[in-house]
Design a protein around this motif. Structure first.
Motif, PDB file in Angstrom:
ATOM      1  N   CYS A 141      -2.136  -3.405  -2.328  1.00  0.00           N
ATOM      2  CA  CYS A 141      -2.122  -4.111  -1.039  1.00  0.00           C
ATOM      3  C   CYS A 141      -3.026  -5.332  -1.061  1.00  0.00           C
ATOM      4  O   CYS A 141      -2.931  -6.196  -0.187  1.00  0.00           O
ATOM      5  CB  CYS A 141      -2.522  -3.177   0.104  1.00  0.00           C
ATOM      6  SG  CYS A 141      -4.283  -2.745   0.136  1.00  0.00           S
ATOM      7  N   LEU A 142      -3.933  -5.416  -2.034  1.00  0.00           N
ATOM      8  CA  LEU A 142      -4.927  -6.488  -2.069  1.00  0.00           C
ATOM      9  C   LEU A 142      -4.566  -7.609  -3.032  1.00  0.00           C
ATOM     10  O   LEU A 142      -5.368  -8.525  -3.223  1.00  0.00           O
ATOM     11  CB  LEU A 142      -6.298  -5.926  -2.461  1.00  0.00           C
ATOM     12  CG  LEU A 142      -6.989  -5.024  -1.444  1.00  0.00           C
ATOM     13  CD1 LEU A 142      -8.359  -4.621  -1.954  1.00  0.00           C
ATOM     14  CD2 LEU A 142      -7.111  -5.713  -0.098  1.00  0.00           C
TER      15      LEU A 142
ATOM     16  N   SER B  76       2.616  -9.385  -0.811  1.00  0.00           N
ATOM     17  CA  SER B  76       1.720  -8.532  -1.594  1.00  0.00           C
ATOM     18  C   SER B  76       2.523  -7.747  -2.631  1.00  0.00           C
ATOM     19  O   SER B  76       3.734  -7.562  -2.489  1.00  0.00           O
ATOM     20  CB  SER B  76       0.970  -7.563  -0.687  1.00  0.00           C
ATOM     21  OG  SER B  76       1.860  -6.584  -0.161  1.00  0.00           O
TER      22      SER B  76
ATOM     23  N   GLN C 154      -8.914   0.036   1.392  1.00  0.00           N
ATOM     24  CA  GLN C 154      -9.982   0.993   1.653  1.00  0.00           C
ATOM     25  C   GLN C 154      -9.607   2.444   1.377  1.00  0.00           C
ATOM     26  O   GLN C 154     -10.496   3.290   1.284  1.00  0.00           O
ATOM     27  CB  GLN C 154     -10.427   0.866   3.119  1.00  0.00           C
ATOM     28  CG  GLN C 154     -11.020  -0.483   3.446  1.00  0.00           C
ATOM     29  CD  GLN C 154     -11.360  -0.631   4.917  1.00  0.00           C
ATOM     30  OE1 GLN C 154     -10.960   0.198   5.734  1.00  0.00           O
ATOM     31  NE2 GLN C 154     -12.084  -1.674   5.269  1.00  0.00           N
TER      32      GLN C 154
ATOM     33  N   LYS D 116       1.705   2.731   1.840  1.00  0.00           N
ATOM     34  CA  LYS D 116       0.888   1.779   2.594  1.00  0.00           C
ATOM     35  C   LYS D 116       0.053   2.577   3.578  1.00  0.00           C
ATOM     36  O   LYS D 116       0.559   3.131   4.543  1.00  0.00           O
ATOM     37  CB  LYS D 116       1.754   0.771   3.339  1.00  0.00           C
ATOM     38  CG  LYS D 116       0.946  -0.229   4.159  1.00  0.00           C
ATOM     39  CD  LYS D 116       1.826  -1.270   4.830  1.00  0.00           C
ATOM     40  CE  LYS D 116       2.286  -2.321   3.850  1.00  0.00           C
ATOM     41  NZ  LYS D 116       2.869  -3.501   4.534  1.00  0.00           N
TER      42      LYS D 116
ATOM     43  N   CYS E  92      -4.023   1.994   4.656  1.00  0.00           N
ATOM     44  CA  CYS E  92      -4.818   1.101   5.501  1.00  0.00           C
ATOM     45  C   CYS E  92      -4.365  -0.343   5.390  1.00  0.00           C
ATOM     46  O   CYS E  92      -4.574  -1.138   6.293  1.00  0.00           O
ATOM     47  CB  CYS E  92      -6.288   1.202   5.104  1.00  0.00           C
ATOM     48  SG  CYS E  92      -6.604   0.617   3.413  1.00  0.00           S
ATOM     49  N   ASP E  93      -3.752  -0.720   4.263  1.00  0.00           N
ATOM     50  CA  ASP E  93      -3.351  -2.100   3.962  1.00  0.00           C
ATOM     51  C   ASP E  93      -4.556  -3.034   3.895  1.00  0.00           C
ATOM     52  O   ASP E  93      -4.423  -4.237   4.079  1.00  0.00           O
ATOM     53  CB  ASP E  93      -2.341  -2.613   4.996  1.00  0.00           C
ATOM     54  CG  ASP E  93      -1.401  -3.670   4.412  1.00  0.00           C
ATOM     55  OD1 ASP E  93      -1.230  -3.694   3.179  1.00  0.00           O
ATOM     56  OD2 ASP E  93      -0.834  -4.465   5.190  1.00  0.00           O
ATOM     57  N   HIS E  94      -5.741  -2.482   3.661  1.00  0.00           N
ATOM     58  CA  HIS E  94      -6.966  -3.273   3.548  1.00  0.00           C
ATOM     59  C   HIS E  94      -7.775  -2.898   2.305  1.00  0.00           C
ATOM     60  O   HIS E  94      -8.950  -3.250   2.198  1.00  0.00           O
ATOM     61  CB  HIS E  94      -7.840  -3.082   4.794  1.00  0.00           C
ATOM     62  CG  HIS E  94      -7.330  -3.785   6.001  1.00  0.00           C
ATOM     63  ND1 HIS E  94      -6.322  -3.260   6.788  1.00  0.00           N
ATOM     64  CD2 HIS E  94      -7.658  -4.974   6.554  1.00  0.00           C
ATOM     65  CE1 HIS E  94      -6.071  -4.097   7.781  1.00  0.00           C
ATOM     66  NE2 HIS E  94      -6.858  -5.139   7.667  1.00  0.00           N
TER      67      HIS E  94
END
Length: 212
Positions: free
Chosen positions: A103-104, A65, A87, A81, A83-85
């Motif tokens: 992260c996405l 990433s 959000q 870093k 949630c690493d999602h």
């Protein structure tokens, strides 16, 4: 057992010999040897980025990433870093003038592009106006989300200046700077300390608007 009986081992050995004799197979084998791999995983790929005004040349696993590239390979740990999602917004950086959740996205998707992290906005000796405003208005408490908040806030003011509408925009031909616009645009950046009113005040200060 008859001498002409075809065994599984014999079939595999014969197939391997034919493949090795093929020019195409030989080229593929040479390419595989020339391309480094990480622990038998994906082939590493060259990636060139301009990060905070500095050109960097990396060999990366294509699954890396952008966030991990910045933190683990370039040691720019200001980008957090969370949630690493995608959000929380703690990993927000500015890529080619647009804010994204690092992260996405994969680093290889941004080959040749310019990236600005919190380290590239200002220095301790020469703070960015948004960094100064966050200090003046107490726009942070624990500080973990702050790098992403500041990067996003800088980009938000540029979006409004460029007339890019949001879900809170009432007049598409006249994108105004107001609290509703700022809150909507910053809604992807979560602050668990709930410093939201102070963040809005800092943004209005930088924009030259009167802060109540």
């Amino acid at each position: 057992m008859s001498s002409d009986h075809l065994t599984r081992r014999g079939l595999l050995q014969g197939s391997a010999a034919l493949a090795a004799a093929s020019p195409v197979a030989a080229q593929a084998q040479a390419a595989a040897v020339a391309t480094p791999r990480r622990n038998g995983g994906s082939a590493m790929m060259p990636v060139e980025l301009t990060v905070n005004g500095r050109e960097v040349h990396l060999q990366l696993d294509p699954r890396t990433s952008l966030l991990d590239t910045l933190r683990e390979h370039l040691h720019l740990t200001g980008t957090k870093k969370g949630c690493d999602h995608g959000q929380c917004g703690a990993c927000t950086v500015i890529v080619e003038g647009r804010r994204i959740n690092s992260c996405l996205t994969l680093a290889v998707m941004h080959d040749g592009e310019s990236i600005t992290t919190i380290e590239g906005l200002g220095t301790p000796d020469k703070l960015h106006p948004m960094q100064k405003a966050f200090i003046v208005h107490d726009g942070y408490q624990c500080g973990y989300c702050t790098p992403g908040q500041i990067c996003s806030a800088v980009a938000v003011l540029d979006e409004i200046k460029a007339g890019i509408p949001s879900h809170a925009t009432t007049e598409l031909n006249d994108v105004s700077l107001n609290d509703a616009e700022l809150r909507e645009r910053m809604s992807g950046n979560i602050c668990r300390c709930a410093a939201y009113p102070n963040i809005i005040a800092a943004m209005r200060d930088v924009a030259g608007e009167k802060v109540a």
